[in-house]
Scaffold this active site. Sequence first.
Site, PDB file in Angstrom:
ATOM      1  N   HIS A  44      -5.191   4.449  17.383  1.00 30.19           N
ATOM      2  CA  HIS A  44      -4.397   3.475  16.616  1.00 30.19           C
ATOM      3  C   HIS A  44      -3.047   4.000  16.163  1.00 30.19           C
ATOM      4  O   HIS A  44      -2.367   3.331  15.394  1.00 30.19           O
ATOM      5  CB  HIS A  44      -5.161   3.027  15.374  1.00 30.19           C
ATOM      6  CG  HIS A  44      -6.377   2.218  15.658  1.00 30.19           C
ATOM      7  ND1 HIS A  44      -6.380   0.845  15.715  1.00 30.19           N
ATOM      8  CD2 HIS A  44      -7.652   2.601  15.914  1.00 30.19           C
ATOM      9  CE1 HIS A  44      -7.598   0.409  15.977  1.00 30.19           C
ATOM     10  NE2 HIS A  44      -8.391   1.457  16.105  1.00 30.19           N
ATOM     11  N   LYS A  51       3.066  -4.869   4.080  1.00 27.48           N
ATOM     12  CA  LYS A  51       2.317  -3.903   4.883  1.00 27.48           C
ATOM     13  C   LYS A  51       2.277  -2.595   4.110  1.00 27.48           C
ATOM     14  O   LYS A  51       2.977  -2.458   3.104  1.00 27.48           O
ATOM     15  CB  LYS A  51       2.984  -3.695   6.240  1.00 27.48           C
ATOM     16  CG  LYS A  51       4.516  -3.474   6.144  1.00 27.48           C
ATOM     17  CD  LYS A  51       5.156  -3.318   7.517  1.00 27.48           C
ATOM     18  CE  LYS A  51       5.426  -4.606   8.221  1.00 27.48           C
ATOM     19  NZ  LYS A  51       4.680  -4.794   9.433  1.00 27.48           N
ATOM     20  N   ARG A  52       1.477  -1.608   4.566  1.00 21.50           N
ATOM     21  CA  ARG A  52       1.493  -0.307   3.916  1.00 21.50           C
ATOM     22  C   ARG A  52       2.916   0.232   3.837  1.00 21.50           C
ATOM     23  O   ARG A  52       3.720  -0.004   4.725  1.00 21.50           O
ATOM     24  CB  ARG A  52       0.608   0.694   4.691  1.00 21.50           C
ATOM     25  CG  ARG A  52      -0.866   0.593   4.376  1.00 21.50           C
ATOM     26  CD  ARG A  52      -1.152   0.739   2.906  1.00 21.50           C
ATOM     27  NE  ARG A  52      -0.831   2.071   2.421  1.00 21.50           N
ATOM     28  CZ  ARG A  52      -1.690   3.067   2.338  1.00 21.50           C
ATOM     29  NH1 ARG A  52      -2.944   2.899   2.671  1.00 21.50           N
ATOM     30  NH2 ARG A  52      -1.323   4.255   1.906  1.00 21.50           N
ATOM     31  N   LYS A  61       7.748   2.368   8.974  1.00 21.94           N
ATOM     32  CA  LYS A  61       7.798   0.899   8.924  1.00 21.94           C
ATOM     33  C   LYS A  61       9.140   0.415   8.369  1.00 21.94           C
ATOM     34  O   LYS A  61       9.477  -0.755   8.451  1.00 21.94           O
ATOM     35  CB  LYS A  61       6.651   0.358   8.072  1.00 21.94           C
ATOM     36  CG  LYS A  61       5.268   0.625   8.685  1.00 21.94           C
ATOM     37  CD  LYS A  61       4.158   0.125   7.771  1.00 21.94           C
ATOM     38  CE  LYS A  61       2.763   0.455   8.278  1.00 21.94           C
ATOM     39  NZ  LYS A  61       2.305  -0.407   9.377  1.00 21.94           N
ATOM     40  N   THR A 101      -0.444  -6.169  13.198  1.00 23.04           N
ATOM     41  CA  THR A 101      -1.242  -7.389  13.305  1.00 23.04           C
ATOM     42  C   THR A 101      -0.725  -8.434  12.326  1.00 23.04           C
ATOM     43  O   THR A 101      -0.929  -9.623  12.521  1.00 23.04           O
ATOM     44  CB  THR A 101      -2.740  -7.118  13.040  1.00 23.04           C
ATOM     45  OG1 THR A 101      -2.848  -6.270  11.892  1.00 23.04           O
ATOM     46  CG2 THR A 101      -3.404  -6.460  14.222  1.00 23.04           C
ATOM     47  N   LYS A 129      -0.131 -12.707  12.443  1.00 25.47           N
ATOM     48  CA  LYS A 129      -0.504 -13.680  11.409  1.00 25.47           C
ATOM     49  C   LYS A 129       0.688 -14.563  11.051  1.00 25.47           C
ATOM     50  O   LYS A 129       0.561 -15.783  10.900  1.00 25.47           O
ATOM     51  CB  LYS A 129      -1.020 -12.945  10.152  1.00 25.47           C
ATOM     52  CG  LYS A 129      -2.345 -12.220  10.410  1.00 25.47           C
ATOM     53  CD  LYS A 129      -2.666 -11.145   9.372  1.00 25.47           C
ATOM     54  CE  LYS A 129      -3.713 -10.186   9.956  1.00 25.47           C
ATOM     55  NZ  LYS A 129      -3.885  -8.956   9.186  1.00 25.47           N
TER      56      LYS A 129
HETATM   57  C1  26V Z   1      -2.480   7.055   8.709  1.00 22.01           C
HETATM   58  C2  26V Z   1      -1.932   7.947   7.831  1.00 22.01           C
HETATM   59  C3  26V Z   1      -2.778   8.516   6.791  1.00 22.01           C
HETATM   60  C4  26V Z   1      -2.090   9.542   5.921  1.00 22.01           C
HETATM   61  C5  26V Z   1      -0.626   9.301   5.720  1.00 22.01           C
HETATM   62  C6  26V Z   1       0.073   9.172   7.019  1.00 22.01           C
HETATM   63  C7  26V Z   1      -0.585   8.218   7.927  1.00 22.01           C
HETATM   64  C8  26V Z   1       0.144   7.609   8.894  1.00 22.01           C
HETATM   65  C9  26V Z   1      -0.412   6.713   9.736  1.00 22.01           C
HETATM   66  C10 26V Z   1      -1.730   6.420   9.659  1.00 22.01           C
HETATM   67  C11 26V Z   1      -2.238   5.430  10.622  1.00 22.01           C
HETATM   68  C12 26V Z   1      -3.685   5.486  10.854  1.00 22.01           C
HETATM   69  C13 26V Z   1      -4.098   4.570  11.919  1.00 22.01           C
HETATM   70  C14 26V Z   1      -3.711   3.139  11.660  1.00 22.01           C
HETATM   71  O1  26V Z   1      -3.951   2.596  10.614  1.00 22.01           O
HETATM   72  N1  26V Z   1      -3.122   2.501  12.659  1.00 22.01           N
HETATM   73  C15 26V Z   1      -2.753   1.105  12.638  1.00 22.01           C
HETATM   74  O2  26V Z   1      -3.738   0.400  13.390  1.00 22.01           O
HETATM   75  C16 26V Z   1      -3.480  -0.992  13.464  1.00 22.01           C
HETATM   76  C17 26V Z   1      -4.651  -1.626  14.188  1.00 22.01           C
HETATM   77  O3  26V Z   1      -4.718  -1.166  15.494  1.00 22.01           O
HETATM   78  C18 26V Z   1      -2.166  -1.238  14.189  1.00 22.01           C
HETATM   79  O4  26V Z   1      -1.901  -2.616  14.236  1.00 22.01           O
HETATM   80  C19 26V Z   1      -1.024  -0.523  13.464  1.00 22.01           C
HETATM   81  O5  26V Z   1       0.169  -0.642  14.210  1.00 22.01           O
HETATM   82  C20 26V Z   1      -1.385   0.945  13.290  1.00 22.01           C
HETATM   83  O6  26V Z   1      -0.420   1.608  12.481  1.00 22.01           O
END
Ligand code: 26V
Length: 752
Positions: free
Chosen positions: A310, A491-492, A497, A598, A602
């Site tokens: 992801h 979003k986060r 982003k 996603t 929406k």
């Molecule tokens: C996690 C973390 C955790 C610690 C801080 C930095 C950081 C940076 C990125 C992430 C992403 C973790 C994986 C994730 O949430 N991916 C998201 O998955 C969605 C569903 O597939 C997708 O639509 C998003 O683009 C993607 O960012």
Amino acid sequence: MSLENEFAEYLKKPLSNASASEIYEAMVDLVKARSAALPKIRSNKKVYYISAEFLVGKQLGKNLINLGIYDEMNRLLSANGIRMEDIEKEEKEPSLGNGGLGRLAACFLDSIATLDLEGDGVGLNYHFGLFKQQFRDRKQYEVPDEWLSGKNMLRDTGVHFEVSLAGKTYESRMYDLDVIGYHGNRNTLHLFDLDTVDESIVHDGIAFDKTDIAKNLTLFLYPDDSDKNGQLLRIYQQYFMVANAAQLILKEEKEKGHDIRHLDRYVAIQINDTHPSLIIPELMRLLINEGITLKHAADIVSNVCAYTNHTILAEALEKWPLSYLMQVVPQLIPIIEGLDYAAYCAFNGNPDLAIIDDQNRVHMAKMDMHFSHSINGVAALHTEILKHQELKPFYNVYASKFNNKTNGITFRRFLMHSNPELSDYIDHLIGEGWKSDANHLEELLRYYNDENVLDHLVEIKYHNKQRAARLIKEREGIEVDPNSIFDVQIKRMHEYKRQQMNALWVIYKYLMIKRGQKPMTPITVIFGGKAAPAYTMAKNIIHLILCLQELINNDPDVAPWLKVVMLTNYNVHKAEAVVPACDISEQISLASKEASGTGNMKFMLNGAVTLGTADGANVEIRNLVGMDNIYIFGKTSDEVIGLYNSHGYHSADFYYRSASIHEIVDFLTGPELSAIGDVNMLGELRENLINKDWFMTLLDIESYCAVKETALYDYENRAWWKRKSLVNTAKAGFFSSDRTIREYNWDIWNLK
Ligand code: 26V
């Protein structure tokens, strides 16, 4: 028995005498009973979707819809002068996810059940979820989210398993949440917990003793892992999740009388990112305990497991020190070492493919790729980047394992539930066929030149804006004009982003208005999102937005033309309120960095027009709606990847070369914001933009401002804009998670 009589039995008093909370509680009982009466779905094979996050959202409304009794209950309430909205407010939203990854898992469960496929989710029952966001002094603070207090849909199953953590045995407890298919039967989301978890150890926001596993194991999702104890806790959680999953799977298979030596005929496991990766060695360990050889166990598990990636962000690709794993899960070490050795032998010691690297760290994604039969990305562009950049060494040796599964969303929640007026009007225009086959939405294109229909759609959007404006007034105390353009980025919070780019645009617009250049239509810029507690720069961006909110909304020269809203504690419920009200959907990540997105889907479904980069699923949205119905700006992913590879981007060049960039960046530490905000936080942001800017905000900002102006200009041509909006809804069918799940099933799981 009629629904009315059945409900009366749970309520035990006349509706007119009942409080909202009594009605809510009776409805939960009714839904649980109706759901328990539905048969469990049975297929020839069962998929287990294992995930650290399931951002399921509030359950009541969705369950009523899927049970097919929402409209009837709604009528019953209305007849007594009660609004369903007020009853739904009583439910606390489970905050069991961060964002897209967790929400995707929830949409997938909905679609798996709706397609009548046997598939359960497996995760953890975090008592305080992620955290609840509060703002004080224009800064984010975190407090426990007490979503479990009050009545909810969870069932205590009384099922227990034993799990060994650091050599000690713990007894788990399984809680179940029913997952009801649309007008169908049911599957289950299993959430595991420990009885000994002690909520009282949390103090000062979300701090707690990270070493006392019996007391802290399932307190929070993603406990801060910036220190060793935090990382160990993450490993404890991950192993606890998969150890329960593995025992549940084998128990169910034995009960069905299946031969576990042919587990791959009966079971598929989807590994949602690397958090559940330990399922591979754990399941092997249990098979070996049953007398199966290491080699055979590896083959079985590889045929069962499939891995979804992801993100390409390096910091999110988990690598655990082998020594930490030795401490927490010594029972897995011989197996992980065996798998590493097998990979070493198969590929002549190629270090790119090694599971354990030369610093003795275990690469979870690499273990997944060697020992699963499918590796997928979540949007076409993302999968190509995985194949040709990030995971290239693996693509070179396992090309046939790689496949793309473009994400999707459930239209039951993000149209039928969140935008009932539009949903009903679509039924009226083209019938209900779109609810089972979302591609039918294309039939809306018949109305491309029907002014009455188009005007009615504009009216629905206006009603949704009024509704969102009410929520904003109620929750944030900010008055917004439903006649303004709603420009939304929810979003986060993350630098990639680029909420900071949107905030810089707000400054640019503020300065223009101050100089007398007013927009033709007032603009409301809405933000919402949580920052990870230890992520300083994301917190600085929130601070900037809250300072701008204060400055602009209180400036009588500017506020009539521009408003800024930062939603507090953004969650699924708030998304459902704001998405239907949006005109311009901000999807402005640095190209290549947003795996899919996603939220973009929406918004599109609800008739917003995307302003975005050619990133993630935006690319597929563009291909579907055509360039006339989307606003794309900025550098392409190839250009961005080229710049990273050549180290060719220096933000200072952009800062010094352009007077307007200079001006808006310097505004961060200028007198207006310094009078309101924390000069250190704002100074750090400015400094970062000029001297680091890892996610290339200054590279794209001019193109962003120019294209955003075009979008705002086009909005003035309402005849044109309403057609763009129609096309976006009409072309959204591809993004139904029903389509995504059909593809997972055809290509990966093969359930019938
Ligand atoms: C996690 C973390 C955790 C610690 C801080 C930095 C950081 C940076 C990125 C992430 C992403 C973790 C994986 C994730 O949430 N991916 C998201 O998955 C969605 C569903 O597939 C997708 O639509 C998003 O683009 C993607 O960012």
